[in-house]
Design a protein around this motif. Structure first.
Motif, PDB file in Angstrom:
ATOM      1  N   GLU A   1       0.789  -1.301   0.074  1.00 51.39           N
ATOM      2  CA  GLU A   1      -0.026  -0.052   0.114  1.00 51.39           C
ATOM      3  C   GLU A   1       0.965   1.289   0.110  1.00 51.39           C
ATOM      4  O   GLU A   1       0.625   2.303  -0.640  1.00 51.39           O
ATOM      5  CB  GLU A   1      -0.836  -0.098   1.304  1.00 51.39           C
ATOM      6  CG  GLU A   1      -1.963  -1.062   1.174  1.00 51.39           C
ATOM      7  CD  GLU A   1      -3.086  -1.020   2.158  1.00 51.39           C
ATOM      8  OE1 GLU A   1      -2.994  -0.102   3.072  1.00 51.39           O
ATOM      9  OE2 GLU A   1      -3.563  -2.184   2.415  1.00 51.39           O
ATOM     10  N   GLN A   2       2.032   1.213   0.431  1.00 49.65           N
ATOM     11  CA  GLN A   2       2.893   2.567   0.519  1.00 49.65           C
ATOM     12  C   GLN A   2       3.622   2.429  -0.729  1.00 49.65           C
ATOM     13  O   GLN A   2       3.723   3.675  -0.981  1.00 49.65           O
ATOM     14  CB  GLN A   2       4.056   2.099   1.750  1.00 49.65           C
ATOM     15  CG  GLN A   2       3.625   1.928   3.256  1.00 49.65           C
ATOM     16  CD  GLN A   2       2.863   3.115   3.771  1.00 49.65           C
ATOM     17  OE1 GLN A   2       3.311   4.176   3.396  1.00 49.65           O
ATOM     18  NE2 GLN A   2       1.770   3.003   4.159  1.00 49.65           N
ATOM     19  N   TYR A   3       3.747   1.457  -1.488  1.00 49.15           N
ATOM     20  CA  TYR A   3       4.374   1.522  -2.903  1.00 49.15           C
ATOM     21  C   TYR A   3       3.190   2.410  -3.676  1.00 49.15           C
ATOM     22  O   TYR A   3       3.576   2.955  -4.437  1.00 49.15           O
ATOM     23  CB  TYR A   3       4.783   0.133  -3.236  1.00 49.15           C
ATOM     24  CG  TYR A   3       5.486  -0.613  -2.391  1.00 49.15           C
ATOM     25  CD1 TYR A   3       6.412  -0.094  -1.755  1.00 49.15           C
ATOM     26  CD2 TYR A   3       5.612  -1.908  -2.536  1.00 49.15           C
ATOM     27  CE1 TYR A   3       7.231  -0.862  -1.122  1.00 49.15           C
ATOM     28  CE2 TYR A   3       6.430  -2.950  -1.735  1.00 49.15           C
ATOM     29  CZ  TYR A   3       7.333  -2.388  -1.041  1.00 49.15           C
ATOM     30  OH  TYR A   3       8.241  -3.046  -0.160  1.00 49.15           O
ATOM     31  N   HIS A   4       2.032   1.747  -3.641  1.00 51.10           N
ATOM     32  CA  HIS A   4       0.902   2.319  -4.416  1.00 51.10           C
ATOM     33  C   HIS A   4       0.830   3.898  -4.214  1.00 51.10           C
ATOM     34  O   HIS A   4       0.863   4.712  -4.870  1.00 51.10           O
ATOM     35  CB  HIS A   4      -0.317   1.652  -4.020  1.00 51.10           C
ATOM     36  CG  HIS A   4      -1.524   2.404  -4.726  1.00 51.10           C
ATOM     37  ND1 HIS A   4      -2.251   3.158  -4.202  1.00 51.10           N
ATOM     38  CD2 HIS A   4      -1.936   1.903  -6.013  1.00 51.10           C
ATOM     39  CE1 HIS A   4      -3.264   3.701  -5.126  1.00 51.10           C
ATOM     40  NE2 HIS A   4      -3.050   2.990  -6.210  1.00 51.10           N
ATOM     41  N   GLU A   5       1.114   4.313  -2.858  1.00 51.90           N
ATOM     42  CA  GLU A   5       0.798   5.597  -2.459  1.00 51.90           C
ATOM     43  C   GLU A   5       1.857   6.564  -3.245  1.00 51.90           C
ATOM     44  O   GLU A   5       1.710   7.725  -3.547  1.00 51.90           O
ATOM     45  CB  GLU A   5       0.851   5.798  -0.972  1.00 51.90           C
ATOM     46  CG  GLU A   5       0.709   7.224  -0.562  1.00 51.90           C
ATOM     47  CD  GLU A   5       0.783   7.330   1.022  1.00 51.90           C
ATOM     48  OE1 GLU A   5       1.588   8.103   1.440  1.00 51.90           O
ATOM     49  OE2 GLU A   5       0.035   6.450   1.439  1.00 51.90           O
ATOM     50  N   LYS A   6       3.161   5.920  -3.164  1.00 50.62           N
ATOM     51  CA  LYS A   6       4.342   6.565  -3.848  1.00 50.62           C
ATOM     52  C   LYS A   6       4.104   6.579  -5.145  1.00 50.62           C
ATOM     53  O   LYS A   6       5.262   7.272  -6.098  1.00 50.62           O
ATOM     54  CB  LYS A   6       5.395   6.048  -3.074  1.00 50.62           C
ATOM     55  CG  LYS A   6       5.922   6.436  -1.829  1.00 50.62           C
ATOM     56  CD  LYS A   6       6.074   7.782  -1.600  1.00 50.62           C
ATOM     57  CE  LYS A   6       6.246   8.250  -0.027  1.00 50.62           C
ATOM     58  NZ  LYS A   6       6.355   9.551   0.233  1.00 50.62           N
ATOM     59  N   GLY A   7       3.361   5.724  -5.771  1.00 53.76           N
ATOM     60  CA  GLY A   7       3.337   5.642  -7.287  1.00 53.76           C
ATOM     61  C   GLY A   7       4.691   4.700  -7.712  1.00 53.76           C
ATOM     62  O   GLY A   7       4.984   4.823  -8.991  1.00 53.76           O
ATOM     63  N   TRP A   8       5.163   3.865  -6.894  1.00 58.52           N
ATOM     64  CA  TRP A   8       6.229   2.778  -7.372  1.00 58.52           C
ATOM     65  C   TRP A   8       5.916   1.723  -8.093  1.00 58.52           C
ATOM     66  O   TRP A   8       4.501   1.393  -8.199  1.00 58.52           O
ATOM     67  CB  TRP A   8       7.072   2.592  -6.115  1.00 58.52           C
ATOM     68  CG  TRP A   8       7.696   3.448  -5.334  1.00 58.52           C
ATOM     69  CD1 TRP A   8       7.966   4.758  -5.513  1.00 58.52           C
ATOM     70  CD2 TRP A   8       8.734   3.095  -4.253  1.00 58.52           C
ATOM     71  NE1 TRP A   8       8.756   5.486  -4.802  1.00 58.52           N
ATOM     72  CE2 TRP A   8       9.168   4.571  -3.751  1.00 58.52           C
ATOM     73  CE3 TRP A   8       8.847   2.024  -3.347  1.00 58.52           C
ATOM     74  CZ2 TRP A   8      10.000   4.579  -2.875  1.00 58.52           C
ATOM     75  CZ3 TRP A   8       9.800   2.040  -2.403  1.00 58.52           C
ATOM     76  CH2 TRP A   8      10.320   3.426  -2.066  1.00 58.52           C
ATOM     77  N   VAL A   9       6.845   1.115  -8.726  1.00 58.58           N
ATOM     78  CA  VAL A   9       6.427  -0.455  -9.331  1.00 58.58           C
ATOM     79  C   VAL A   9       6.891  -1.250  -8.320  1.00 58.58           C
ATOM     80  O   VAL A   9       7.966  -1.092  -7.719  1.00 58.58           O
ATOM     81  CB  VAL A   9       7.226  -0.472 -10.554  1.00 58.58           C
ATOM     82  CG1 VAL A   9       7.042  -2.056 -11.008  1.00 58.58           C
ATOM     83  CG2 VAL A   9       6.712   0.464 -11.577  1.00 58.58           C
ATOM     84  N   GLN A  10       6.216  -2.384  -7.896  1.00 64.32           N
ATOM     85  CA  GLN A  10       6.621  -3.454  -7.043  1.00 64.32           C
ATOM     86  C   GLN A  10       7.119  -4.636  -7.837  1.00 64.32           C
ATOM     87  O   GLN A  10       6.288  -5.112  -8.642  1.00 64.32           O
ATOM     88  CB  GLN A  10       5.658  -3.686  -6.121  1.00 64.32           C
ATOM     89  CG  GLN A  10       4.228  -4.255  -6.471  1.00 64.32           C
ATOM     90  CD  GLN A  10       3.253  -4.292  -5.436  1.00 64.32           C
ATOM     91  OE1 GLN A  10       3.551  -4.099  -4.092  1.00 64.32           O
ATOM     92  NE2 GLN A  10       1.862  -4.478  -5.778  1.00 64.32           N
ATOM     93  N   GLN A  11       8.106  -5.355  -7.427  1.00 54.79           N
ATOM     94  CA  GLN A  11       8.505  -6.551  -8.001  1.00 54.79           C
ATOM     95  C   GLN A  11       8.665  -7.745  -7.096  1.00 54.79           C
ATOM     96  O   GLN A  11       9.070  -7.442  -6.155  1.00 54.79           O
ATOM     97  CB  GLN A  11       9.814  -6.418  -8.527  1.00 54.79           C
ATOM     98  CG  GLN A  11      10.216  -5.239  -9.649  1.00 54.79           C
ATOM     99  CD  GLN A  11      11.753  -5.185 -10.127  1.00 54.79           C
ATOM    100  OE1 GLN A  11      12.042  -5.677 -11.081  1.00 54.79           O
ATOM    101  NE2 GLN A  11      12.585  -4.343  -9.183  1.00 54.79           N
ATOM    102  N   PHE A  12       8.136  -8.859  -7.389  1.00 50.70           N
ATOM    103  CA  PHE A  12       8.363  -9.925  -6.717  1.00 50.70           C
ATOM    104  C   PHE A  12       8.830 -11.352  -7.474  1.00 50.70           C
ATOM    105  O   PHE A  12       8.319 -11.542  -8.446  1.00 50.70           O
ATOM    106  CB  PHE A  12       6.800 -10.604  -6.445  1.00 50.70           C
ATOM    107  CG  PHE A  12       6.051  -9.417  -5.552  1.00 50.70           C
ATOM    108  CD1 PHE A  12       6.393  -9.334  -4.171  1.00 50.70           C
ATOM    109  CD2 PHE A  12       5.143  -8.569  -6.097  1.00 50.70           C
ATOM    110  CE1 PHE A  12       5.549  -8.229  -3.342  1.00 50.70           C
ATOM    111  CE2 PHE A  12       4.381  -7.664  -5.379  1.00 50.70           C
ATOM    112  CZ  PHE A  12       4.925  -7.575  -3.907  1.00 50.70           C
ATOM    113  N   HIS A  13      10.150 -11.429  -6.719  1.00 51.39           N
ATOM    114  CA  HIS A  13      10.694 -12.608  -7.371  1.00 51.39           C
ATOM    115  C   HIS A  13      10.550 -13.955  -6.628  1.00 51.39           C
ATOM    116  O   HIS A  13      10.771 -14.119  -5.352  1.00 51.39           O
ATOM    117  CB  HIS A  13      12.260 -12.373  -7.438  1.00 51.39           C
ATOM    118  CG  HIS A  13      12.938 -11.310  -8.289  1.00 51.39           C
ATOM    119  ND1 HIS A  13      12.634 -10.125  -8.140  1.00 51.39           N
ATOM    120  CD2 HIS A  13      13.446 -11.287  -9.714  1.00 51.39           C
ATOM    121  CE1 HIS A  13      13.166  -9.387  -9.126  1.00 51.39           C
ATOM    122  NE2 HIS A  13      13.395 -10.175 -10.028  1.00 51.39           N
TER     123      HIS A  13
END
Length: 468
Positions: free
Chosen positions: A286-298
């Motif tokens: 949710e923090q990543y979404h708030e910042k407009g980041w891209v999240q990666q999951f390996h």
């Protein structure tokens, strides 16, 4: 040896006129956005000059280390106290035995692209190649920054722990060059509450964030603090290396109790650890979404299998393999929970087990809601799969069950400054797949349009997706 008659030649992997045209006229000229790697930021900031090819090529490369060990080479010549020259000679002796492993192709592509060496590496050529390459590395045009520029690397994203100071990213920002370096936020150590060193890690996080971490709320505040710090230093990407996504039911009070239990030195159970990870991962996403980041999951690595060698050499030294974890249900729950709240950030999913290819290729379609082109991505073939067969299968799964033209392309996932020809390897393979289907009449010979799609996959899509 003439470049035109060498093993690595202009049309390497390109089997017909269509694939050759697509690569030479469209793919090869595109810059590189390497949005996931493990290059040391310090070397880029200080523009390190390596003394010889062993230091830039063999140090830290566990792909090579695994092959050397398999061939019976003593650890002295891998991570031990043998000289750099001796280590290179052992690698040169081993290369002819690596045929059909991607190391054989990568080795010769890297020698050609960085050093203009087209001889095959073997015991006969080893001494000359060692001297020639080491001599070049001693020149100003072969410092770290020049190596990135030589491969037309526009952006490189390192992998950084929340406790990192980002001092080297700041140095590059003050003294920029043609390649942009950005951090990526990798908070896995904060998630692994069942690890032995967890409380010690939290002490470091306290120091970095300035937040005293006595409660779960404190932990969230500390991580939020570090996310803001990373964001202020140009971070637009997070990354997680997990066996699988945790998405089990939990209560807020239960999570607070689990954290308090751990912080006071008591052990937590496997079930408690999964609940904790489920909670904290949702908070971070949710923090990543708030910042407009891209999240990666390996997802899917079975790490540190050899406890004896782990104790001797530490992690990330070549003792990991593919795991057979269940992925689909928990991943769906995690993404759906975020999507229901309208807090699902742009997401890239990578699988290490090839049996999960179609799972990932179909999962991304569940959450591509039209709000952004390719919002949820099936990431490039990763680690043990970033070879010809693995990349082909990933591309085919994405093509069959998704939209390949939205794909953001390749990355290096490497600790080596000589690894960027992996982008070329991917691009050649991509062009060969398109060219082969054009020749067989399965695609039209509209070279301008297909050339555009190739350029999008190689560069344009990533440029638009990450907005660097």
């Amino acid at each position: 040896m003439s470049k035109n008659t060498a093993f690595i030649h202009d049309d390497f992997l390109l089997e017909n006129k269509y694939s050759q045209e697509l690569y030479h006229d469209y793919a090869s000229k595109m810059p590189i956005i390497d949005y996931h790697c493990h290059l040391p930021p310090k070397d880029i900031a200080e523009n390190t000059q390596f003394e010889n090819i062993t230091q830039v090529w063999i140090y830290g490369d566990h792909y090579k280390w695994r092959a050397l060990r398999t061939l019976g080479v003593d650890e002295k010549f891998i991570t031990g106290n043998a000289s750099d020259r001796e280590k290179f000679m052992k690698w040169a002796e081993s290369v002819p035995y690596t045929m059909r492993n991607p190391l054989y192709h990568w080795t010769h592509l890297e020698l050609a692209r960085y050093f203009d060496v087209y001889e095959l590496l073997n015991p006969k050529s080893a001494e000359t190649i060692y001297q020639e390459t080491s001599s070049l590395l001693d020149s100003p045009g072969y410092r770290c920054r020049s190596l990135l520029e030589k491969m037309n690397v526009e952006t490189v994203c390192t992998t950084d722990d929340p406790v990192d100071t980002l001092e080297y990213h700041q140095k590059v920002a003050k003294n920029p060059f043609s390649t942009k370096m950005a951090p990526a936020f990798r908070p896995d150590k904060a998630l692994f509450i069942d690890s032995e060193g967890y409380n010690t890690y939290l002490d470091k996080l306290e120091n970095a964030s300035g937040v005293t971490i006595d409660s779960y709320t404190d932990l969230c505040d500390a991580l939020k603090n570090r996310i803001a710090y990373f964001h202020a230093n140009g971070c637009k990407i997070s990354d997680h290396g997990l066996t699988c996504i945790s998405a089990v039911p939990f209560s807020e009070n239960g999570i607070k109790a689990i954290f308090k239990k751990k912080r006071t030195g008591a052990p937590v159970s496997e079930e408690e650890a999964l609940k904790f990870q489920s909670s904290l991962l949702l908070f971070l996403a949710e923090q990543y979404h708030e910042k407009g980041w891209v999240q990666q999951f390996h997802l899917g690595a079975l790490r540190n299998n050899n406890s004896r060698m782990l104790k001797k050499l530490g992690p990330d030294t070549g003792w990991d393999s593919i795991g057979d974890y269940s992925q689909a249900e928990s991943l769906s729950k995690f993404l759906n929970t975020l999507d229901t709240k309208d807090k699902l950030a742009k997401t890239i999913l990578y699988n290490l087990n090839p049996a999960d290819n179609e799972i990932m290729a179909t999962m991304v379609g569940n959450f591509n809601d039209g709000s952004a082109k390719g919002k949820v991505q099936y990431g490039s073939a990763w680690w043990f799969l970033d070879q010809k067969d693995g990349m082909t299968k990933q591309i085919n799964a994405l093509s069959n069950m998704g939209v390949l033209s939205c794909f953001i392309g390749m990355l290096t996932d490497s600790r080596s400054f000589l690894s960027f020809p992996r982008h070329e390897y991917f691009r050649r393979l991509l062009c060969q797949l398109f060219g082969d289907e054009i020749q067989r009449g399965e695609l039209p010979s509209d070279m301008e349009w297909i050339g555009k799609l190739v350029q999008d996959i190689c560069y344009n899509n990533a440029k638009e997706y990450f907005k660097f």
